[in-house]
Design an enzyme around this catalytic site. Structure first.
Site, PDB file in Angstrom:
ATOM      1  N   PRO A  11       0.784  -1.415   0.128  1.00 39.78           N
ATOM      2  CA  PRO A  11       0.073   0.163   0.077  1.00 39.78           C
ATOM      3  C   PRO A  11       0.850   1.536   0.054  1.00 39.78           C
ATOM      4  O   PRO A  11       1.996   1.433   0.731  1.00 39.78           O
ATOM      5  CB  PRO A  11      -0.818  -0.087   1.479  1.00 39.78           C
ATOM      6  CG  PRO A  11      -1.016  -1.480   1.547  1.00 39.78           C
ATOM      7  CD  PRO A  11       0.225  -2.093   0.983  1.00 39.78           C
ATOM      8  N   ASN A  12       0.389   2.194  -0.937  1.00 39.40           N
ATOM      9  CA  ASN A  12       0.724   3.451  -1.018  1.00 39.40           C
ATOM     10  C   ASN A  12       2.374   3.453  -1.577  1.00 39.40           C
ATOM     11  O   ASN A  12       2.890   4.872  -1.741  1.00 39.40           O
ATOM     12  CB  ASN A  12       0.970   4.282   0.519  1.00 39.40           C
ATOM     13  CG  ASN A  12      -0.241   4.158   1.023  1.00 39.40           C
ATOM     14  OD1 ASN A  12      -1.434   4.562   0.364  1.00 39.40           O
ATOM     15  ND2 ASN A  12      -0.571   3.827   2.344  1.00 39.40           N
ATOM     16  N   ARG A  19       4.989  11.143  -1.657  1.00 40.01           N
ATOM     17  CA  ARG A  19       4.655  11.037  -0.424  1.00 40.01           C
ATOM     18  C   ARG A  19       5.804  11.026   0.306  1.00 40.01           C
ATOM     19  O   ARG A  19       6.755  10.509   0.473  1.00 40.01           O
ATOM     20  CB  ARG A  19       3.824   9.417  -0.407  1.00 40.01           C
ATOM     21  CG  ARG A  19       3.402   9.264   0.875  1.00 40.01           C
ATOM     22  CD  ARG A  19       3.036   7.884   1.254  1.00 40.01           C
ATOM     23  NE  ARG A  19       2.755   7.670   2.465  1.00 40.01           N
ATOM     24  CZ  ARG A  19       3.443   6.422   3.164  1.00 40.01           C
ATOM     25  NH1 ARG A  19       3.701   5.769   2.489  1.00 40.01           N
ATOM     26  NH2 ARG A  19       2.839   6.296   4.343  1.00 40.01           N
ATOM     27  N   TYR A  24      10.715   8.954   2.613  1.00 36.73           N
ATOM     28  CA  TYR A  24      10.843   7.836   1.382  1.00 36.73           C
ATOM     29  C   TYR A  24      11.584   8.078   0.159  1.00 36.73           C
ATOM     30  O   TYR A  24      12.007   7.445  -0.739  1.00 36.73           O
ATOM     31  CB  TYR A  24       9.325   7.302   1.069  1.00 36.73           C
ATOM     32  CG  TYR A  24       8.530   7.183   2.226  1.00 36.73           C
ATOM     33  CD1 TYR A  24       8.854   5.832   3.127  1.00 36.73           C
ATOM     34  CD2 TYR A  24       7.356   7.642   2.669  1.00 36.73           C
ATOM     35  CE1 TYR A  24       8.198   5.363   4.036  1.00 36.73           C
ATOM     36  CE2 TYR A  24       6.767   7.339   3.909  1.00 36.73           C
ATOM     37  CZ  TYR A  24       6.947   6.177   4.553  1.00 36.73           C
ATOM     38  OH  TYR A  24       6.347   5.792   5.745  1.00 36.73           O
ATOM     39  N   ASN A  76       8.199  -5.371  -0.008  1.00 38.91           N
ATOM     40  CA  ASN A  76       8.118  -3.996   0.710  1.00 38.91           C
ATOM     41  C   ASN A  76       6.618  -4.156   1.006  1.00 38.91           C
ATOM     42  O   ASN A  76       5.767  -3.411  -0.093  1.00 38.91           O
ATOM     43  CB  ASN A  76       8.559  -2.852   0.089  1.00 38.91           C
ATOM     44  CG  ASN A  76       8.590  -1.571   1.153  1.00 38.91           C
ATOM     45  OD1 ASN A  76       7.765  -1.546   1.956  1.00 38.91           O
ATOM     46  ND2 ASN A  76       9.209  -0.665   0.592  1.00 38.91           N
ATOM     47  N   ALA A  79       2.841  -0.582   5.152  1.00 42.55           N
ATOM     48  CA  ALA A  79       2.327  -0.650   6.561  1.00 42.55           C
ATOM     49  C   ALA A  79       1.828  -1.831   6.916  1.00 42.55           C
ATOM     50  O   ALA A  79       1.487  -2.234   8.057  1.00 42.55           O
ATOM     51  CB  ALA A  79       1.079   0.475   6.580  1.00 42.55           C
ATOM     52  N   GLU A 100      12.441  -9.244   3.125  1.00 47.69           N
ATOM     53  CA  GLU A 100      11.803  -7.837   3.424  1.00 47.69           C
ATOM     54  C   GLU A 100      12.740  -6.694   3.153  1.00 47.69           C
ATOM     55  O   GLU A 100      13.936  -6.566   3.424  1.00 47.69           O
ATOM     56  CB  GLU A 100      11.541  -7.959   4.797  1.00 47.69           C
ATOM     57  CG  GLU A 100      10.795  -6.701   5.333  1.00 47.69           C
ATOM     58  CD  GLU A 100      10.577  -6.962   6.908  1.00 47.69           C
ATOM     59  OE1 GLU A 100       9.486  -6.342   7.238  1.00 47.69           O
ATOM     60  OE2 GLU A 100      11.380  -7.218   7.792  1.00 47.69           O
ATOM     61  N   HIS A 102      12.751  -2.135   3.261  1.00 45.40           N
ATOM     62  CA  HIS A 102      11.706  -0.917   3.735  1.00 45.40           C
ATOM     63  C   HIS A 102      12.931   0.083   3.198  1.00 45.40           C
ATOM     64  O   HIS A 102      14.094   0.084   3.447  1.00 45.40           O
ATOM     65  CB  HIS A 102      11.734  -0.939   5.219  1.00 45.40           C
ATOM     66  CG  HIS A 102      10.823  -1.934   5.782  1.00 45.40           C
ATOM     67  ND1 HIS A 102       9.590  -1.659   5.324  1.00 45.40           N
ATOM     68  CD2 HIS A 102      10.816  -3.207   6.169  1.00 45.40           C
ATOM     69  CE1 HIS A 102       8.777  -2.785   5.816  1.00 45.40           C
ATOM     70  NE2 HIS A 102       9.547  -3.612   6.255  1.00 45.40           N
ATOM     71  N   ARG A 109      11.931   4.562  13.829  1.00 38.37           N
ATOM     72  CA  ARG A 109      10.708   5.426  13.731  1.00 38.37           C
ATOM     73  C   ARG A 109       9.708   4.996  14.885  1.00 38.37           C
ATOM     74  O   ARG A 109       9.986   4.848  15.988  1.00 38.37           O
ATOM     75  CB  ARG A 109       9.936   4.956  12.327  1.00 38.37           C
ATOM     76  CG  ARG A 109      10.849   5.557  11.338  1.00 38.37           C
ATOM     77  CD  ARG A 109      10.397   5.407   9.770  1.00 38.37           C
ATOM     78  NE  ARG A 109       9.265   6.029   9.609  1.00 38.37           N
ATOM     79  CZ  ARG A 109       8.231   6.245   8.896  1.00 38.37           C
ATOM     80  NH1 ARG A 109       8.365   5.192   7.662  1.00 38.37           N
ATOM     81  NH2 ARG A 109       7.219   7.118   8.817  1.00 38.37           N
TER      82      ARG A 109
END
Length: 144
Positions: A11-12, A19, A24, A76, A79, A100, A102, A109
């Site tokens: 998502p996103n 964004r 990012y 990735n 969320a 994974e 990111h 964070r």
């Protein structure tokens, strides 16, 4: 025929470049795909790049990666990393190694980002190196 690495984005991530670029980065998903295609050719790997805002698509694509005999999956999950037992189960249900990825470092964070259901099932995690992390993950996939 080269081995294939699936690169799945959650998502996103379709909004990369616009964004929260301070978190990012300014590169788009298309920029990342182009760099992975080039690096993949140099490593003798084909890249299957996908993005969805829907959890079920990511689960289906993980299953598809195994069915297609993919060498690895770079994931990735955005969320969903921190919430999705479905992705955890999907990764655990396949033999294809999952790495994974990111862009940011979730451990540096907000506290709710510190738990990774994806990471609990993945072969390994690369985080905090921005878009370059995808290339690091592809190097790792090539060595599996």
């Amino acid at each position: 025929m080269p081995d294939t690495v699936f690169v799945l984005n959650g998502p996103n991530l379709n909004l990369l470049g616009t964004r929260e670029p301070e978190i990012y980065g300014a590169e788009t998903l298309d920029d990342i795909a182009a760099r992975l295609e080039e690096k993949g050719r140099a490593l003798g790997l084909a890249i299957e790049m996908r993005q969805s805002n829907h959890e079920g698509h990511l689960c289906d694509w993980l299953h598809e990666a195994q069915g297609a005999g993919a060498k690895a999956v770079l994931l990735n999950a955005g969320a969903l990393t921190h919430t999705s037992l479905a992705l955890y189960d999907a990764i655990r249900s396949i033999r294809t190694p999952v790495i994974e990825v990111h862009l940011s470092n979730p451990a540096a964070r907000e506290a709710y980002r510190h738990k990774s259901f994806v990471g609990m099932a993945a072969k390994g995690t690369i985080a905090g190196f921005g878009a370059f992390g995808y290339e690091l993950a592809l190097d790792a996939a090539a060595r599996l």
